[in-house]
Design a protein around this motif. Structure first.
Motif, mmCIF file in Angstrom:
data_model
loop_
_atom_site.group_PDB
_atom_site.id
_atom_site.type_symbol
_atom_site.label_atom_id
_atom_site.label_comp_id
_atom_site.label_asym_id
_atom_site.label_seq_id
_atom_site.Cartn_x
_atom_site.Cartn_y
_atom_site.Cartn_z
ATOM 1 N N CYS A 101 35.377 24.982 39.600
ATOM 2 C CA CYS A 101 35.909 26.350 39.552
ATOM 3 C C CYS A 101 34.793 27.376 39.722
ATOM 4 N N MET A 102 35.154 28.518 40.286
ATOM 5 C CA MET A 102 34.230 29.649 40.340
ATOM 6 C C MET A 102 35.011 30.944 40.218
ATOM 7 N N ALA A 103 34.349 31.959 39.662
ATOM 8 C CA ALA A 103 34.978 33.271 39.515
ATOM 9 C C ALA A 103 35.180 33.908 40.883
ATOM 10 N N ILE A 104 36.330 34.533 41.084
ATOM 11 C CA ILE A 104 36.601 35.261 42.331
ATOM 12 C C ILE A 104 36.801 36.759 42.050
ATOM 13 N N LYS A 105 36.397 37.161 40.862
ATOM 14 C CA LYS A 105 36.365 38.577 40.485
ATOM 15 C C LYS A 105 35.072 38.816 39.708
ATOM 16 N N SER A 106 34.719 40.048 39.521
ATOM 17 C CA SER A 106 33.527 40.375 38.739
ATOM 18 C C SER A 106 33.821 40.240 37.253
ATOM 19 N N ALA A 107 32.767 40.126 36.446
ATOM 20 C CA ALA A 107 32.940 40.075 34.997
ATOM 21 C C ALA A 107 33.589 41.361 34.492
ATOM 22 N N GLU A 108 33.192 42.468 35.071
ATOM 23 C CA GLU A 108 33.765 43.762 34.701
ATOM 24 C C GLU A 108 35.279 43.758 34.902
ATOM 25 N N TYR A 109 35.716 43.310 36.058
ATOM 26 C CA TYR A 109 37.149 43.247 36.367
ATOM 27 C C TYR A 109 37.849 42.266 35.433
ATOM 28 N N HIS A 111 37.067 41.206 32.361
ATOM 29 C CA HIS A 111 37.216 41.705 30.989
ATOM 30 C C HIS A 111 38.284 42.788 30.908
ATOM 31 N N GLU A 112 38.289 43.688 31.873
ATOM 32 C CA GLU A 112 39.307 44.736 31.879
ATOM 33 C C GLU A 112 40.705 44.147 32.045
ATOM 34 N N PHE A 113 40.819 43.124 32.872
ATOM 35 C CA PHE A 113 42.112 42.474 33.086
ATOM 36 C C PHE A 113 42.649 41.898 31.777
ATOM 37 N N LEU A 114 41.801 41.196 31.017
ATOM 38 C CA LEU A 114 42.248 40.576 29.763
ATOM 39 C C LEU A 114 42.511 41.615 28.680
ATOM 40 N N ASP A 115 41.867 42.756 28.772
ATOM 41 C CA ASP A 115 42.086 43.813 27.777
ATOM 42 C C ASP A 115 43.404 44.552 27.987
ATOM 43 N N ARG A 116 43.964 44.454 29.196
ATOM 44 C CA ARG A 116 45.170 45.220 29.497
ATOM 45 C C ARG A 116 46.362 44.802 28.666
ATOM 46 N N GLU A 117 46.476 43.511 28.377
ATOM 47 C CA GLU A 117 47.677 43.022 27.702
ATOM 48 C C GLU A 117 47.307 41.963 26.682
ATOM 49 N N ASP A 118 47.892 42.054 25.516
ATOM 50 C CA ASP A 118 47.637 41.102 24.440
ATOM 51 C C ASP A 118 48.582 39.912 24.608
ATOM 52 N N CYS A 119 48.149 38.929 25.379
ATOM 53 C CA CYS A 119 49.031 37.796 25.649
ATOM 54 C C CYS A 119 48.215 36.560 26.027
ATOM 55 N N ALA A 285 27.025 35.950 42.966
ATOM 56 C CA ALA A 285 26.535 37.337 42.926
ATOM 57 C C ALA A 285 27.653 38.306 42.563
ATOM 58 N N LEU A 286 28.863 37.984 42.974
ATOM 59 C CA LEU A 286 30.003 38.864 42.712
ATOM 60 C C LEU A 286 30.261 39.024 41.222
ATOM 61 N N TYR A 287 30.120 37.949 40.437
ATOM 62 C CA TYR A 287 30.467 38.015 39.017
ATOM 63 C C TYR A 287 29.615 39.040 38.276
ATOM 64 N N ALA A 288 28.390 39.244 38.734
ATOM 65 C CA ALA A 288 27.498 40.199 38.065
ATOM 66 C C ALA A 288 27.617 41.609 38.619
ATOM 67 N N ALA A 289 28.411 41.778 39.677
ATOM 68 C CA ALA A 289 28.505 43.098 40.336
ATOM 69 C C ALA A 289 29.325 44.078 39.501
ATOM 70 N N GLU A 290 29.107 45.345 39.761
ATOM 71 C CA GLU A 290 29.830 46.413 39.066
ATOM 72 C C GLU A 290 30.533 47.304 40.075
ATOM 73 N N ASN A 291 31.613 47.937 39.598
ATOM 74 C CA ASN A 291 32.367 48.923 40.396
ATOM 75 C C ASN A 291 32.866 48.361 41.719
ATOM 76 N N VAL A 292 33.286 47.090 41.696
ATOM 77 C CA VAL A 292 33.845 46.474 42.902
ATOM 78 C C VAL A 292 35.340 46.778 42.942
ATOM 79 N N ASP A 293 35.806 47.257 44.092
ATOM 80 C CA ASP A 293 37.218 47.581 44.262
ATOM 81 C C ASP A 293 37.909 46.394 44.954
ATOM 82 N N PHE A 294 38.746 45.683 44.218
ATOM 83 C CA PHE A 294 39.423 44.513 44.755
ATOM 84 C C PHE A 294 40.794 44.899 45.302
ATOM 85 N N LYS A 295 41.030 44.599 46.560
ATOM 86 C CA LYS A 295 42.315 44.860 47.203
ATOM 87 C C LYS A 295 43.178 43.606 47.079
#
Length: 525
Positions: A101-109, A111-119, A285-295
């Motif tokens: 497995c590998m991350a396909i989003k940044s760490a920033e994204y 963490h924000e994703f998991l914070d959106r909903e308590d589930c 490199a993507l996982y450590a990036a910041e302010n990435v806009d994912f479409k």
């Protein structure tokens, strides 16, 4: 903010595991590693040595030998989870990963994703009512006891199953449990993980049941989460993007899948090919990036289904550069010399080259050694030549910068003859009818492996009628096909008679055709 404790199950590729652990923990997250006890000890030592100074990495206190479909995979997960719960009190989520497995989003994204909903995020569908299991056993996984590994102890596995089936030794599912099924790649909140660990200590009956089910990694956590957590707090989905082929094999991702992976509504993906070094570097490199806009387009699965389906009818992806047309070209002429005696056809072809300027190629679909120009590999094997027959011919026309081309074929290439004769180009056939002596047929039998140098004469004599009939059958099939522009020359005919057919076949004058027909020893063996 969410803090993730990754639960990593792995058994190989120590360098990749070390890199994965360093990347994920560098963003402030944690990792608990279970390295298969049956894997190479030196690999485990290498991982421990490399990560021993990383405070955000721990190893499962007890390692087990893992086997596909066994309870051992669940036990390994529980061992890593227990270690992570004790070691990382600040972890808010626990995320199951494998070494592929590998991350396909940044760490920033993430963490924000998991914070959106308590589930909790875990696939969990009713085991009996859903169609999650497409083929194979369903009820048998649960109501019979499975002590042996189906892959490494196949005889014992099926002997035990059949014995229970004959004796009617089925068992009941724990009455208060609704068995669920889904992907083993989940992300659960800390509270849910703690509830599950308490449940494993209190409900020994449920633990005994699952320990002897088959493929429990698809049912254990899925069932317990539904049993312990309110439905409103469960998202029945995985956050790991994975796909399977129609044959049940996982789809592997390579370097050119980078953009597609980033556009999926998932946080991780598996399986990433070990050879996809460029993809791994970019995702790392993507996982450590910041302010990435994912479409997010989320077309991955539907795109794969569409392309896989088109592949079955030869139209997967855009056409390759040699497949831009389905025809050789309306203005082109393909002339095919059909002859069972290859040396006769080659002799004829040599003479045609001397008299005309038409490019000519020998038995390209029958002899691997036929001299061909380098066409990017499509000409490298008989299999490729036959599979891409029209593409090969188009490339040969282009290579010789001609609209007229001659090739030789064996009479048994009836499928190729039908294919080329059905093309929108003009196809002409010149059938060379030879007389076959017993000595030639014996030599033919030895060339194709029907006989050897030590084969008794009596055996050869019994074989000769069959070989002769086989050759006659091939010739009859060509005649019965009623191909257009079909000409014949015969060993028994005079050069004058044969010249007429050659002139029609090559569209040349009778004088030039006569020179070809009078080739010395044309039909000699």
């Amino acid at each position: 903010m969410a803090r993730i404790a990754f639960i990593l199950l792995c058994h190989k590729d120590p360098e990749a595991i070390i890199q994965q652990a360093e990347r994920l923990t560098a963003a402030g997250d944690y990792m608990a590693i279970h390295f298969d006890a049956s894997a190479k000890p030196e690999y485990f030592d290498q991982i421990r040595t490399a990560l021993k100074d990383n405070p955000n990495v721990v190893f499962a206190r007890k390692r087990v030998k893992c086997g596909w479909g066994e309870w051992s995979l669940v036990q390994a997960t529980l061992n890593a989870v227990e270690t992570a719960v004790d070691a990382f009190p600040r972890a808010t989520h626990f995320y199951m990963l494998s070494g592929d497995c590998m991350a396909i989003k940044s760490a920033e994204y993430t963490h924000e994703f998991l914070d959106r909903e308590d589930c909790d995020y875990i696939e969990s569908f009713d085991y009996f009512d859903s169609d999650w299991i497409k083929t194979g056993w369903k009820e048998e996984r649960l109501v019979y006891r499975h002590w042996f590994n189906e892959r490494t102890q196949k005889k014992r596995f099926y002997w035990m199953f059949n014995a229970q089936k004959r004796l009617g030794l089925t068992r009941e599912i724990p009455s208060d449990i609704q068995v669920m099924i889904g992907s083993q790649w989940w992300c659960l909140r800390r509270r849910t993980i703690e509830w599950i660990l308490n449940f494993t200590r209190e409900r020994k009956d449920v633990m005994r049941f699952f320990r002897t089910t088959w493929i429990p990694d698809e049912t254990f956590f899925q069932t317990l989460v539904r049993h312990l957590v309110p439905e409103s707090e469960i998202q029945s989905r995985t956050l790991t993007f994975l796909m399977f082929t129609d044959y049940g094999m996982p789809v592997v991702f390579y370097n050119d899948h980078y953009d597609m992976l980033l556009s999926q509504d998932f946080l991780f993906a598996r399986k990433i090919s070990p050879e996809a070094t460029e993809l791994k570097a970019r995702l790392g490199a993507l996982y450590a990036a910041e302010n990435v806009d994912f479409k997010i387009s989320n077309e991955g699965r539907s795109l794969f289904k569409f392309l896989a389906g088109r592949g079955r009818i030869g139209r997967r992806f855009a056409t390759r550069f040699w497949e831009t047309e389905s025809t050789l070209g309306r203005e082109r002429e393909l002339m095919i010399i059909v002859c069972k005696k290859w040396h006769v056809a080659k002799r004829l072809l040599h003479r045609i080259r001397q008299i005309t300027n038409i490019p000519a190629i020998e038995y390209l679909f029958n002899e691997e050694s036929t001299q061909l120009p380098d066409l990017g590999g499509i000409q490298s094997t008989l299999g490729k030549r036959t599979r891409h027959r029209r593409a090969l011919m188009r490339m040969l026309f282009d290579y010789y910068e001609t609209d007229r081309l001659i090739v030789c074929m064996d009479p048994n290439n009836i499928d190729l003859l039908h294919d080329f004769s059905g093309d929108r180009s003009t196809t002409r056939l010149l059938e060379v009818q030879c007389q076959f002596t017993d000595d030639f047929l014996i030599g033919h039998a030895k060339r194709v492996g029907l006989a050897g140098e030590q084969t008794p004469r009596e055996t050869l004599e019994r074989l000769l009628p069959t070989i002769r009939q086989d050759i006659t059958f091939e010739i009859d099939r060509i005649r019965d096909a009623n191909f257009e522009n079909h000409n014949r020359i015969r060993e028994a005919d005079s050069p004058e008679e044969n010249a007429e057919s050659i002139a029609q076949f090559l569209s040349i004058t009778n004088d030039k055709a006569r020179e070809i027909a009078e080739t010395d020893h044309l039909f000699a063996d």
